[in-house]
Design a protein around this motif. Structure first.
Motif, short mmCIF file in Angstrom:
data_model
loop_
_atom_site.label_atom_id
_atom_site.label_comp_id
_atom_site.label_asym_id
_atom_site.label_seq_id
_atom_site.Cartn_x
_atom_site.Cartn_y
_atom_site.Cartn_z
N ARG A 191 -33.95 -58.11 -44.68
CA ARG A 191 -35.17 -58.91 -44.81
C ARG A 191 -36.16 -58.69 -43.68
N ARG A 192 -36.10 -57.55 -43.05
CA ARG A 192 -37.06 -57.24 -41.99
C ARG A 192 -38.19 -56.39 -42.52
N PHE A 193 -39.36 -56.58 -41.98
CA PHE A 193 -40.48 -55.70 -42.31
C PHE A 193 -40.29 -54.38 -41.54
N THR A 194 -40.55 -53.26 -42.22
CA THR A 194 -40.45 -51.96 -41.57
C THR A 194 -41.86 -51.54 -41.13
N LEU A 195 -42.17 -51.71 -39.87
CA LEU A 195 -43.57 -51.53 -39.45
C LEU A 195 -43.99 -50.07 -39.29
N GLU A 196 -43.03 -49.21 -39.05
CA GLU A 196 -43.40 -47.83 -38.77
C GLU A 196 -43.53 -47.03 -40.07
N ILE A 197 -44.73 -46.55 -40.35
CA ILE A 197 -44.95 -45.64 -41.47
C ILE A 197 -45.51 -44.36 -40.85
N PRO A 198 -44.63 -43.38 -40.56
CA PRO A 198 -45.04 -42.26 -39.70
C PRO A 198 -46.32 -41.57 -40.15
N GLU A 199 -46.45 -41.30 -41.47
CA GLU A 199 -47.63 -40.54 -41.90
C GLU A 199 -48.92 -41.34 -41.73
N LEU A 200 -48.82 -42.67 -41.71
CA LEU A 200 -50.02 -43.46 -41.47
C LEU A 200 -50.25 -43.66 -39.97
N LEU A 201 -49.17 -43.75 -39.22
CA LEU A 201 -49.32 -43.84 -37.76
C LEU A 201 -50.02 -42.60 -37.21
N ASP A 202 -49.67 -41.43 -37.78
CA ASP A 202 -50.38 -40.20 -37.38
C ASP A 202 -51.87 -40.36 -37.59
N ARG A 203 -52.22 -40.97 -38.71
CA ARG A 203 -53.64 -41.15 -39.02
C ARG A 203 -54.30 -42.17 -38.10
N VAL A 204 -53.54 -43.18 -37.71
CA VAL A 204 -54.09 -44.15 -36.76
C VAL A 204 -54.47 -43.40 -35.48
N ARG A 205 -53.56 -42.55 -35.02
CA ARG A 205 -53.82 -41.82 -33.77
C ARG A 205 -55.00 -40.86 -33.94
N ALA A 206 -55.11 -40.28 -35.13
CA ALA A 206 -56.15 -39.27 -35.35
C ALA A 206 -57.56 -39.88 -35.40
N LEU A 207 -57.64 -41.19 -35.62
CA LEU A 207 -58.97 -41.82 -35.74
C LEU A 207 -59.85 -41.53 -34.53
N ALA A 208 -59.21 -41.42 -33.37
CA ALA A 208 -59.97 -41.25 -32.12
C ALA A 208 -60.89 -40.04 -32.19
N ASP A 209 -60.47 -39.00 -32.90
CA ASP A 209 -61.24 -37.75 -32.88
C ASP A 209 -61.90 -37.41 -34.22
N GLU A 210 -61.82 -38.32 -35.18
CA GLU A 210 -62.36 -37.99 -36.51
C GLU A 210 -63.81 -38.41 -36.65
N PRO A 211 -64.55 -37.73 -37.54
CA PRO A 211 -65.91 -38.20 -37.83
C PRO A 211 -65.84 -39.53 -38.59
N SER A 212 -66.84 -40.36 -38.42
CA SER A 212 -66.84 -41.64 -39.13
C SER A 212 -68.03 -41.75 -40.08
N SER A 213 -68.58 -40.62 -40.46
CA SER A 213 -69.65 -40.62 -41.45
C SER A 213 -69.49 -39.37 -42.31
N TRP A 214 -69.76 -39.52 -43.61
CA TRP A 214 -69.55 -38.41 -44.54
C TRP A 214 -70.82 -38.10 -45.33
N VAL A 215 -71.94 -38.67 -44.90
CA VAL A 215 -73.19 -38.33 -45.58
C VAL A 215 -73.71 -37.01 -45.01
N THR A 216 -74.65 -36.40 -45.73
CA THR A 216 -75.18 -35.10 -45.31
C THR A 216 -76.70 -35.19 -45.29
N GLU A 217 -77.31 -34.14 -44.80
CA GLU A 217 -78.78 -34.12 -44.82
C GLU A 217 -79.30 -34.19 -46.25
#
Ligand SMILES: Nc1nc2c(c(=O)[nH]1)N[C@H]1C(S)=C(S)[C@@H](COP(=O)(O)OP(=O)(O)OC[C@H]3O[C@@H](n4cnc5c(=O)[nH]c(N)nc54)[C@H](O)[C@@H]3O)O[C@H]1N2
Ligand SMILES: Nc1nc2c(c(=O)[nH]1)N[C@H]1C(S)=C(S)[C@@H](COP(=O)(O)OP(=O)(O)OC[C@H]3O[C@@H](n4cnc5c(=O)[nH]c(N)nc54)[C@H](O)[C@@H]3O)O[C@H]1N2
Ligand code: SF4
Ligand SMILES: [Mo]
Length: 809
Positions: A657-683
Motif C-alpha cells: 500500500r505504498r506509493f511508488t514515487l520514482e518513475i525513472p523515465e519521467l525523472l529523467d525528464r524532470v532533470r532535462a527541463l533545465a536545458d530544454e526550450p519552453s516555446s514551440w512557436v516559430t516565425e
C-alpha cells in the motif's frame, strides 16, 4: 405511457451525468428540471441540461441501416440484411487477415456506456486485440502516472479542501465534479480557503480564484516543477507521510533540490514571489486537492506535468483525509488494464471470496466445481475485477519499472490502459505494413471530427476494407463508413455510464427509457446481440443450461454462470452476450440489454465487499450483487459503495500500500527541463492556438443543431486586445487562422481572458445538421499528428502553432 408525468433520467452532455426529471410530449423533452433526489447532483444542473431537447428531437436522425454504394452515396437496407452482411464481412477480414486487424474505436460517449459492454463481447467474438477511445487523447498520460504511483484513479474532495489547485482546468464551464458551480462559489467566498488556478487564460474559474498563476501556454512543467522545488527546498514536505507511505522518494527529492526556482519562474512567466506564496499555502494547509485536465493533458510535456502535479499533494501528505485526494471504487471499468501491473492485494482477496462464495453455494447445491475454477478466478476474473486504471503501467512488486507493456503493431506506440494512442491510429492504417488494421468498428464517437488531423483520419477510413459506424445521426465520421447503423437515443433506451469516480459515496445511475425507440432504430445491446448471434460463436449447448438455471433463480444462475465461464475461459470475453441471452430473458420487458450489469454488479460486490455492504447491499454469497443489480434496475441514482476517508488506502493497488514515487523515465525528464526550450512557436506560426475550449454552449459533438447555443453562436476566435489591434480587427470581424496542417476563417472576439500571443477556439464546432450549413471551425482541420506527448502520445490540442491573416486583404 402517461406522458405528463415527471420521469427520471440524466444529462448526457458531460461526465457528471447530473440527475434530471423530464416530461415527454410527442417524443420531445417538453420540460426538464434537476432531480433533487439524485444522490450525486442533488438537483443541480447547468444551463446545458435544459437544452437537451435539441439532442432528442432536433437532431436529424438516422432511421434505417445504410450501405454505401460504389459512387459514395448511401442506400437504405433492412436490419436483417445489415446484420448478415456485416457479420459476413467481419468474418472475411478475420479469416483473411486475423481478428486482431479489426480495430475498435469508441463504444460510448458522455452518457452511454451500456452498449460498450456488448461492444467488448463483439471484440471477443471476432478475436479483436486493439481498441481505443477519446481517453487516449486526454487521460492516458495521467493514467500512466497513476498506474505507476499507486495503481488507481484519484479524485479530490473539492467541497472540503482548504486549498484547491486547478491545473489546466476550467470547472466553471467544464464541471467534472458534482455541483461544480455551487462548490466553486463557496470556495471563492470563504476567506479561510484558497482556490489556485494555473491557466494561461483568465478563464471564468481563474477570475474567481484567490491565486491565478497565469503561465505562458505550454510551460506548466516548469511552473509545477518550481512549486514542487519550493516545497522541497523550503522543507514544506510531510516527512512522516513520505516515510510511512511511499518508496523511492530520495531520487525525486534530489531532483527537486537541483531546480533553480528563479529560472523556472522566468520560463513559465509567473513571478517567483507568487510561486513561493502558492507553494507555502499548499505546504501549510490542513488539506489540499488538485484537478488537472486538458490544459496540461493536451499540451507539451503532458505526462510529465501530470507527474509533477501529483507530487504537490503527495509530498504534502494530502491523501485519505477530508479535503484531500483519494482513490475510489468503480462500478465497472471504463478502460482496460495496461502494461506492467502492480501486485494487488485487494482483488486477490476479492477473488478468494468469490471462490469461497462459489464453493459454499456449490456445496449447498451438491454440485462439484470444476477443478479449473480456482485458477480461473485467480487469473481471468481478476483482470475483470481491476478498476479502470489499475495496472496501468507497472510499478509494484514483480512489475518492470519501465512499464514495457503492449505496443501497437505497426508504429510500436505504447498502449496505455489497453488503448491505442489516438494520434497513432491513422499511422497504423496508412501503411503497407502487413500488420496494419484492415477494418474499423466505430460506435458513439465522431473521430473524423475529434481526432487530431481530420484529413489523415478521413484518408485512413477510406483505406480500410470495412468500416461500420453506429450513431444516431449522419456524422462527419458516418459519412465515410461502409455501413451506418442507426441507434436509439439515450432517452429511448436503458443507459448508464461508468464515470463513477466519487468518494466516500460513489454513485451509479442506470436510466430507464423515457419514450419508445424511434422506429427503425435499435439500442446498441440489441445490435451487438444480433451480430454475435449471426457470428455463431456460442452454441445452444452453452446457452440452454444457463437459461434453465436463470428460470430457477438468481442463485442457481450465478453458480451455473460462474461455473460455465470458469470451466471454459474462452467464454469470458463473451460474458455480456451470455448474460443478455440467458438472464436477460428473465428481466422486465425491454430491459434485456441491462443483463451485462448483473455481471458488473456481482464483480463490483466481490471487489468491494465492505464498501458495498456499508451502502446497504448485504447478505451472503451472490446476494449483495443481486441486491445491487435489482436496486439499480429501479432507474435511479444509487450509492453503491460507502467508505470512510481512510478507506482510500484500500484502493491502492500495491502489496505494501505504498506509493511508488520514482518513475525513472519521467525523472529523467524532470532533470532535462533545465536545458530544454519552453516555446514551440516559430516565425512562420508565432501564435499559440488552443483548439477546443469548453464554453457555456459546447458539448463535444453530442448536439448537432447549432440553434442550441444561446451565446457565442459562431464559436468565436478569442484574442487579446493588443494582438487584435495589431492586426487591425475588432469583435465581429473575421480572421483566417493558418496552421501547418490547414486553415479556417473565424469570427473574432476580443477578450481580456487571453494573454498576448495566445488565441483560442471552442470545441465541438463545425458540424452540420443535415443541411450543408456549418457553424464555426472544426478544430481538428487545424491540428497535426506529430505534435504529441513523448510517452502517452496524447495530442497538443492546446498548443497548435498558428498564424493569423486578415481576410479583407
Ligand atoms: N461546457 C462543456 N463542458 C464539458 C465539455 C464540453 O464539451 N463542454 N466536455 C467535457 C470533456 S470531454 C472534458 S475532457 C472536459 C475538459 O475540461 P477542461 O479541461 O476544463 O476544458 P478546456 O476548456 O478544454 O481546457 C481547460 C483550460 O485549459 C486552459 N489551457 C490552455 N492551454 C493551457 C496551458 O498550456 N496550460 C494550462 N495550465 N492551461 C491551459 C484553457 O485556457 C482552459 O481554460 O470538459 C467536460 N465538460
Ligand atoms: N482539437 C480538439 N480535439 C478534441 C478536443 C479538444 O479539446 N480539441 N477534445 C477531445 C476530448 S476531451 C474528447 S472527450 C473528444 C470527444 O469526441 P468523441 O470521442 O468523438 O465524442 P463526441 O464528440 O462526444 O461524439 C459523440 C457521438 O455519439 C453520438 N451519439 C449520441 N448519442 C448516441 C447514442 O445513444 N448511441 C450512439 N451510438 N451514438 C450516440 C453523437 O451523435 C456523436 O456523433 O474530442 C476530443 N477532440
Ligand atoms: S452538462 Fe454536465 S454539469 Fe451540466 S447538467 Fe449536464 S451533466 Fe450536469
Ligand atoms: Mo474529454
Amino acid at each position: 405511457m402517461d406522458e405528463s408525468r415527471w420521469q427520471k433520467s440524466a444529462c448526457i452532455l458531460c461526465e457528471c451525468n447530473c440527475g434530471i426529471e423530464v416530461q415527454v410530449q410527442d417524443r420531445s423533452l417538453a420540460k426538464i428540471r434537476g432531480d433533487k433526489t439524485h444522490p450525486g447532483s442533488e438537483g443541480y444542473t447547468c444551463e446545458k441540461a435544459l437544452r437537451l431537447d435539441h439532442y432528442q428531437s432536433r437532431t436529424v436522425r438516422l432511421t434505417s441501416p445504410l450501405r454505401r454504394r460504389a459512387d459514395g452515396t448511401y442506400e437504405e437496407i433492412d436490419w436483417d440484411t445489415a446484420i448478415t452482411e456485416i457479420a459476413a464481412r467481419l468474418k472475411a477480414v478475420r479469416d483473411t487477415h486475423g481478428g486482431d486487424k479489426i480495430f475498435f474505436y469508441g463504444g460510448g460517449g458522455q452518457g452511454n456506456h451500456l452498449g460498450a459492454t456488448y461492444n467488448k463481447a463483439l471484440q471477443g467474438a471476432v478475436g479483436a486485440k486493439y481498441q481505443s477511445n477519446a481517453l487516449a487523447q486526454e487521460k492516458t498520460g495521467e493514467m500512466y502516472v497513476d498506474g505507476r504511483l499507486y495503481g488507481g484513479h484519484t479524485k479530490g474532495d473539492f467541497e472540503h479542501a482548504e486549498v484547491v489547485v486547478f491545473v489546466g482546468k476550467n470547472p466553471w464551464q467544464s464541471h467534472s465534479f458534482p455541483r461544480a458551480r455551487p462548490v466553486l462559489k463557496q470556495l471563492a467566498a470563504d476567506p479561510e480557503r484558497t482556490m489556485v488556478v494555473i491557466d494561461p487564460r483568465r478563464s471564468e474559474s481563474a477570475a474567481m480564484a484567490d491565486i491565478h498563476l497565469q503561465v505562458r501556454p505550454g510551460t506548466d512543467a516548469w511552473c509545477l516543477a518550481a512549486l514542487g522545488a519550493i516545497l522541497v527546498q523550503e522543507d514544506l514536505v510531510d516527512h512522516a507521510f513520505i516515510d510511512d507511505h511511499t518508496s523511492g522518494a530520495e531520487s525525486l527529492l534530489a531532483a527537486y533540490r537541483e531546480i533553480d526556482v528563479t529560472d523556472y519562474a522566468d520560463r513559465c512567466g509567473v513571478p517567483e514571489d507568487l510561486l513561493r506564496e502558492t507553494a507555502r499555502r499548499i505546504g501549510t494547509a490542513k488539506s489540499v486537492c488538485t484537478y488537472e485536465d486538458l490544459g496540461i493533458q493536451q499540451a507539451p510535456h503532458s505526462t510529465l506535468s501530470s507527474y509533477l502535479n501529483k507530487m504537490l499533494w503527495i509530498l504534502t501528505g494530502n491523501f485519505a483525509k477530508p479535503g484531500a485526494m483519494f482513490l475510489h471504487s468503480s462500478f465497472a471499468p471504463i478502460a482496460g488494464a495496461a502494461p506492467g501491473g502492480g501486485g494487488s492485494r485487494r482483488p486477490k482477496s476479492a477473488m478468494q471470496r468469490a471462490l469461497g462464495t462459489a464453493t459454499d453455494l456449490a456445496a449447498a447445491a451438491a454440485v462439484r466445481l470444476p477443478a479449473v475454477l480456482p485458477d480461473f478466478l485467480a487469473t481471468r476474473l481478476g483482470a475483470l475485477l481491476q478498476p479502470p486504471v489499475a495496472k496501468v503501467a507497472g510499478g509494484g512488486s514483480g512489475a518492470k519499472p519501465t512499464g514495457g507493456g503492449r505496443r501497437t503493431p505497426v508504429t510500436n506506440a505504447r498502449i496505455i490502459a489497453g488503448l491505442v494512442p489516438c494520434n497513432s491510429i491513422a499511422e497504423e492504417i496508412l501503411t503497407d505494413h502487413p500488420d496494419r488494421f484492415r477494418a474499423m468498428w466505430i460506435d458513439s464517437v465522431n473521430p473524423a471530427h475529434s481526432l487530431a488531423d481530420s484529413e489523415s483520419f478521413r484518408e485512413a477510413m477510406r483505406a480500410l476494407d470495412l468500416t461500420v459506424v453506429i450513431d444516431i445521426a449522419m456524422t462527419e465520421t458516418a459519412r465515410l463508413a461502409d455501413y451506418v447503423l442507426p441507434a436509439s437515443t439515450q432517452f429511448e433506451k436503458w443507459e448508464c455510464t461508468f464515470f463513477n469516480v466519487d468518494f466516500p459515496r460513489n454513485v451509479f445511475h442506470l436510466r430507464a427509457p423515457v419514450m419508445s425507440p424511434l422506429p427503425g432504430t435499435l439500442a446498441e445491446p440489441e445490435i451487438y446481440t444480433r451480430l454475435i448471434r449471426e457470428l455463431d460463436v456460442v452454441g445452444d449447448s452453452v446457452l440452454e443450461p444457463l437459461r434453465r438455471a436463470a428460470r430457477r433463480g438468481r442463485k442457481q444462475f450465478a453458480l451455473a454462470f460462474f461455473t460455465a465461464v470458469g470451466s471454459n475461459p474462452k467464454l469470458m470475453p463473451l460474458a455480456p452476450y451470455l448474460l443478455r441471452e440467458t438472464i436477460g430473458e428473465t428481466l422486465p420487458e425491454g430491459a434485456a440489454g441491462t443483463a451485462s450489469l448483473w455481471g458488473a454488479a456481482q464483480l463490483c460486490a466481490m471487489a468491494n465487499p465492505k464498501s458495498v455492504r456499508r451502502a446497504g447491499f448485504d447478505g451472503t454469497g451472490f446476494e449483495p450483487g443481486d441486491k445491487l443489480f435489482d436496486t439499480v434496475l429501479r432507474g435511479e441514482g444509487v450509492v453503491f459503495t460507502l467508505d470512510d476517508y481512510e478507506h482510500a488506502w484500500d484502493y491502492v493497488r500495491r502489496p505494501d500500500r505504498r506509493f511508488t514515487l520514482e518513475i525513472p523515465e519521467l525523472l529523467d525528464r524532470v532533470r532535462a527541463l533545465a536545458d530544454e526550450p519552453s516555446s514551440w512557436v516559430t516565425e512562420e506560426f508565432p501564435y499559440v492556438l488552443s483548439a477546443g475550449e469548453r464554453r457555456s454552449f459546447t458539448a463535444n459533438t453530442i448536439i448537432r443543431d447549432p440553434s442550441w447555443r444561446r451565446r457565442d453562436h459562431d464559436g468565436a476566435l478569442r484574442i487579446n486586445a493588443a494582438d487584435a489591434a495589431g492586426l487591425g480587427v475588432g469583435t465581429g470581424d473575421r480572421l483566417r487562422v493558418v496552421t501547418e496542417r490547414g486553415q479556417a476563417d473565424a469570427v473574432v472576439e476580443v477578450s481580456d481572458m487571453m494573454q498576448a500571443g495566445h488565441i483560442s477556439l471552442p470545441n465541438g464546432m463545425g458540424l452540420d445538421n443535415g443541411s450543408a450549413k456549418v457553424t464555426g471551425v472544426a478544430p481538428n482541420e487545424l491540428t497535426s499528428l506529430h505534435h504529441r506527448d513523448f510517452l502517452a502520445g496524447t495530442p497538443w490540442h492546446k498548443y497548435v502553432p498558428a498564424r493569423l491573416e486578415r481576410i479583407d486583404a
